[in-house]
Design a protein around this motif. Sequence first.
Motif, PDB file in Angstrom:
ATOM      1  N   TYR A 113      34.950 -14.341   4.083  1.00 16.21           N
ATOM      2  CA  TYR A 113      33.635 -14.604   4.680  1.00 16.21           C
ATOM      3  C   TYR A 113      33.481 -13.887   6.022  1.00 16.21           C
ATOM      4  O   TYR A 113      32.446 -13.270   6.307  1.00 16.21           O
ATOM      5  N   GLN A 114      34.522 -13.924   6.829  1.00 15.85           N
ATOM      6  CA  GLN A 114      34.453 -13.254   8.130  1.00 15.85           C
ATOM      7  C   GLN A 114      34.405 -11.739   7.998  1.00 15.85           C
ATOM      8  O   GLN A 114      33.753 -11.053   8.815  1.00 15.85           O
ATOM      9  N   LYS A 115      35.074 -11.198   6.944  1.00 23.47           N
ATOM     10  CA  LYS A 115      34.970  -9.751   6.712  1.00 23.47           C
ATOM     11  C   LYS A 115      33.541  -9.347   6.373  1.00 23.47           C
ATOM     12  O   LYS A 115      33.031  -8.331   6.854  1.00 23.47           O
ATOM     13  N   GLN A 116      32.878 -10.164   5.536  1.00 27.15           N
ATOM     14  CA  GLN A 116      31.489  -9.866   5.189  1.00 27.15           C
ATOM     15  C   GLN A 116      30.576  -9.984   6.409  1.00 27.15           C
ATOM     16  O   GLN A 116      29.642  -9.174   6.587  1.00 27.15           O
ATOM     17  N   ARG A 117      30.835 -10.972   7.226  1.00 29.00           N
ATOM     18  CA  ARG A 117      30.044 -11.124   8.449  1.00 29.00           C
ATOM     19  C   ARG A 117      30.204  -9.908   9.368  1.00 29.00           C
ATOM     20  O   ARG A 117      29.247  -9.473  10.007  1.00 29.00           O
ATOM     21  N   LEU A 118      31.460  -9.386   9.442  1.00 24.89           N
ATOM     22  CA  LEU A 118      31.697  -8.214  10.284  1.00 24.89           C
ATOM     23  C   LEU A 118      30.906  -7.000   9.782  1.00 24.89           C
ATOM     24  O   LEU A 118      30.292  -6.276  10.578  1.00 24.89           O
ATOM     25  N   GLU A 119      30.927  -6.786   8.468  1.00 27.50           N
ATOM     26  CA  GLU A 119      30.177  -5.663   7.907  1.00 27.50           C
ATOM     27  C   GLU A 119      28.682  -5.797   8.195  1.00 27.50           C
ATOM     28  O   GLU A 119      28.006  -4.829   8.574  1.00 27.50           O
ATOM     29  N   LEU A 120      28.186  -7.029   8.003  1.00 24.28           N
ATOM     30  CA  LEU A 120      26.776  -7.269   8.259  1.00 24.28           C
ATOM     31  C   LEU A 120      26.433  -7.080   9.741  1.00 24.28           C
ATOM     32  O   LEU A 120      25.411  -6.474  10.083  1.00 24.28           O
ATOM     33  N   ALA A 121      27.289  -7.568  10.603  1.00 28.29           N
ATOM     34  CA  ALA A 121      27.056  -7.434  12.043  1.00 28.29           C
ATOM     35  C   ALA A 121      27.080  -5.970  12.466  1.00 28.29           C
ATOM     36  O   ALA A 121      26.276  -5.530  13.309  1.00 28.29           O
ATOM     37  N   VAL A 149      23.978  -3.908  14.172  1.00 31.76           N
ATOM     38  CA  VAL A 149      24.114  -3.179  15.433  1.00 31.76           C
ATOM     39  C   VAL A 149      23.689  -1.713  15.261  1.00 31.76           C
ATOM     40  O   VAL A 149      22.987  -1.144  16.111  1.00 31.76           O
ATOM     41  N   ALA A 150      24.080  -1.103  14.129  1.00 31.78           N
ATOM     42  CA  ALA A 150      23.728   0.301  13.883  1.00 31.78           C
ATOM     43  C   ALA A 150      22.214   0.459  13.733  1.00 31.78           C
ATOM     44  O   ALA A 150      21.607   1.364  14.318  1.00 31.78           O
ATOM     45  N   GLN A 151      21.602  -0.428  12.932  1.00 30.28           N
ATOM     46  CA  GLN A 151      20.145  -0.357  12.739  1.00 30.28           C
ATOM     47  C   GLN A 151      19.395  -0.641  14.037  1.00 30.28           C
ATOM     48  O   GLN A 151      18.372  -0.017  14.329  1.00 30.28           O
ATOM     49  N   ASP A 152      19.935  -1.576  14.816  1.00 26.53           N
ATOM     50  CA  ASP A 152      19.300  -1.885  16.097  1.00 26.53           C
ATOM     51  C   ASP A 152      19.358  -0.681  17.043  1.00 26.53           C
ATOM     52  O   ASP A 152      18.400  -0.393  17.765  1.00 26.53           O
ATOM     53  N   SER A 153      20.489   0.034  16.989  1.00 29.00           N
ATOM     54  CA  SER A 153      20.621   1.217  17.835  1.00 29.00           C
ATOM     55  C   SER A 153      19.607   2.291  17.426  1.00 29.00           C
ATOM     56  O   SER A 153      18.957   2.914  18.274  1.00 29.00           O
ATOM     57  N   ARG A 165      23.444  -8.338  20.450  1.00 27.04           N
ATOM     58  CA  ARG A 165      23.995  -7.894  19.166  1.00 27.04           C
ATOM     59  C   ARG A 165      25.472  -7.562  19.310  1.00 27.04           C
ATOM     60  O   ARG A 165      26.298  -7.878  18.439  1.00 27.04           O
ATOM     61  N   LEU A 166      25.834  -6.925  20.430  1.00 27.88           N
ATOM     62  CA  LEU A 166      27.246  -6.585  20.644  1.00 27.88           C
ATOM     63  C   LEU A 166      28.098  -7.823  20.853  1.00 27.88           C
ATOM     64  O   LEU A 166      29.265  -7.889  20.397  1.00 27.88           O
ATOM     65  N   ASN A 167      27.540  -8.797  21.558  1.00 29.98           N
ATOM     66  CA  ASN A 167      28.278 -10.064  21.726  1.00 29.98           C
ATOM     67  C   ASN A 167      28.515 -10.731  20.392  1.00 29.98           C
ATOM     68  O   ASN A 167      29.624 -11.270  20.118  1.00 29.98           O
ATOM     69  N   GLN A 168      27.490 -10.749  19.547  1.00 28.80           N
ATOM     70  CA  GLN A 168      27.654 -11.355  18.214  1.00 28.80           C
ATOM     71  C   GLN A 168      28.701 -10.597  17.415  1.00 28.80           C
ATOM     72  O   GLN A 168      29.515 -11.211  16.704  1.00 28.80           O
ATOM     73  N   LEU A 169      28.700  -9.267  17.520  1.00 26.30           N
ATOM     74  CA  LEU A 169      29.700  -8.481  16.812  1.00 26.30           C
ATOM     75  C   LEU A 169      31.102  -8.799  17.310  1.00 26.30           C
ATOM     76  O   LEU A 169      32.057  -8.915  16.517  1.00 26.30           O
ATOM     77  N   THR A 170      31.231  -8.968  18.630  1.00 25.07           N
ATOM     78  CA  THR A 170      32.543  -9.306  19.189  1.00 25.07           C
ATOM     79  C   THR A 170      33.020 -10.664  18.679  1.00 25.07           C
ATOM     80  O   THR A 170      34.222 -10.832  18.342  1.00 25.07           O
ATOM     81  N   ASP A 171      32.104 -11.647  18.607  1.00 26.93           N
ATOM     82  CA  ASP A 171      32.484 -12.969  18.086  1.00 26.93           C
ATOM     83  C   ASP A 171      32.935 -12.888  16.643  1.00 26.93           C
ATOM     84  O   ASP A 171      33.936 -13.522  16.232  1.00 26.93           O
ATOM     85  N   VAL A 172      32.212 -12.098  15.849  1.00 24.28           N
ATOM     86  CA  VAL A 172      32.567 -11.970  14.435  1.00 24.28           C
ATOM     87  C   VAL A 172      33.938 -11.319  14.304  1.00 24.28           C
ATOM     88  O   VAL A 172      34.774 -11.739  13.475  1.00 24.28           O
TER      89      VAL A 172
END
Length: 416
Positions: free
Chosen positions: A185-193, A197-201, A141-148
Motif C-alpha cells: 500500500y505504501q509503495k502505491q502511495r509513493l508512486e501516486l505521490a 508532484v510531477a504533474q503539479d510541477s 506536495r513535497l511534504n506529503q511525498l516525504t511522509d509517504v
Amino acid sequence: MDIPLEKKRFTTSRIFILTTIVLFIAFVVFVIVSSSGPSKLNVENERLTISEAVQGVFQEDIPVNGIVLPITTIYLDAVEGGRVEEKFVEDGAIMKKGEPILRLSNTDLELSLVNQETAVYNLLTQMQIQQNSARQNTINRLNQLTDVKNKLIEAKRVYNLNQKLYDKDAIGRQDLIASENEYNYQKQRLELAQQVVAQDSIATNQEFSQAQDSYQRTRTALELMRKKVGDLIVRAPVDGQLTSLDAEIGQSKTKGERLGQIDVLSGYKVRVEVDEHYIARIYAGQIGTFNFSGKTYTLEIKKVYTQVINGRFLVDMHFQAEVPAGIRRGQTLQIRVALSQEKQALLIPKGGFFQQTGGNWIFKLNKDQTTAYRQSIQLGNQNTEFYEVIDGLNPGDKVITSGYDNYGEIQELILN
C-alpha cells in the motif's frame, strides 16, 4: 483736166494708233513674262542674319528649368493629435537629431497611459500572489511525498522483520500478510505521490509561463502607450534645418497632420520639370549641364517620376563631383539635358526661319552673296543652339536664319 490724187495709206493719226497698240501689247507681254518668272524682293543686309553651315560635334539636348532642393527632406507629421502647448524653436532653426521642436497635449492619451500602468501593476500583483500560492502548494506536495516515503520505509522494515519472525514461527501468518499489505500500500502511495508532484510541477510551470507571457504583453502595450505619449513631444528625426513649421500655441493638430519638415543640409539636388513629349527618352544616368558664376557644372538624373501632371513630369538630378559655391535652396537653374551621344554632323544655327518653313526649305546665298534663293532642305534633330542638316546643304554654304515673316511667296531675295 483734173489729175486724180493717190490716197495715203498711213496717216499721222493711224500711225499714232498703231504705235499705241504695239506699246500696249509689249506691256502686256512684259507683265506676263514678269509674272511667270521668279518673284524677287530687295532686302537690306543689316536686317538679315546670315549663318554658315558647318561640320561639327552635335549632341541633341533639351532646355529645362530646375529648382535647387535639399538632398533629403523629411516631413514632420503629428503622430498623435493634440493641442500645441509649447514651441521650443522657430521656423528656420538648425536642429540636431532628437532636439525637441514643440509639445502637444492630449488628455485622453495621458489618461489611457495611467490606466495601462495601473493594469500592469495589478497584473504584476496577481502574478506574485499566484507564484506564492504555487510555491506553497509545491511545498505541501513535497511534504506529503516525504511522509509517504517515510511510511514506505517503515512498512518495508516491518514486513522484512515479520518475514524473519514468521520463518522462525514467532508470529502467525496473519501478521505477515498484514505487514505485506501495508508495505504494498505504501509503495502505491509513493508512486501516486510522485505522479502528483510531477504533474503539479508541470502545471505550475505552464501557469508561470502563461502569466509571464501575459505580463510581457501588458508591458509591451505599456511601452507602446508611453511611446505614444512621448510622441506628443515632436523631435527632429535627423540633423538639418527646420522649415515650413506650421504650428502655433493653442492650435489643435489632428493625427497625421503636417507640422513642418527637416531639410538635410549635407547636399543638394535639383528637381526638374520635363515636357511629357520626352518621357520615353528620359532615364536615370543621363547627364545635364548648366552655367553658374561663369563655370559649367554637371548633373546626373537619379530618379524619374513617371506620373504626368498638366503635361509635365518630374526628374531629380544630383550634382556630379563639385557643387557650386553659394548655391541656395529654391534657386532656379537653366539646364541642358543631353538626349543623345555626341556625333559629327552638318549644323546650322537655330533661328526664326523655322517658324515659317518648318525646316523644309531655307534661303541660300549664291557665291558672291548678292542674292538668296529658296533651297529645299531636310533637318534632323536639334538642340538649344543648332539644327542637324540631313540633306540640301554642304559645309560652307551661307544661309539666312532670321525670320521670314515678310517674305510670303518670294522666291528670290536681292541683297543690298
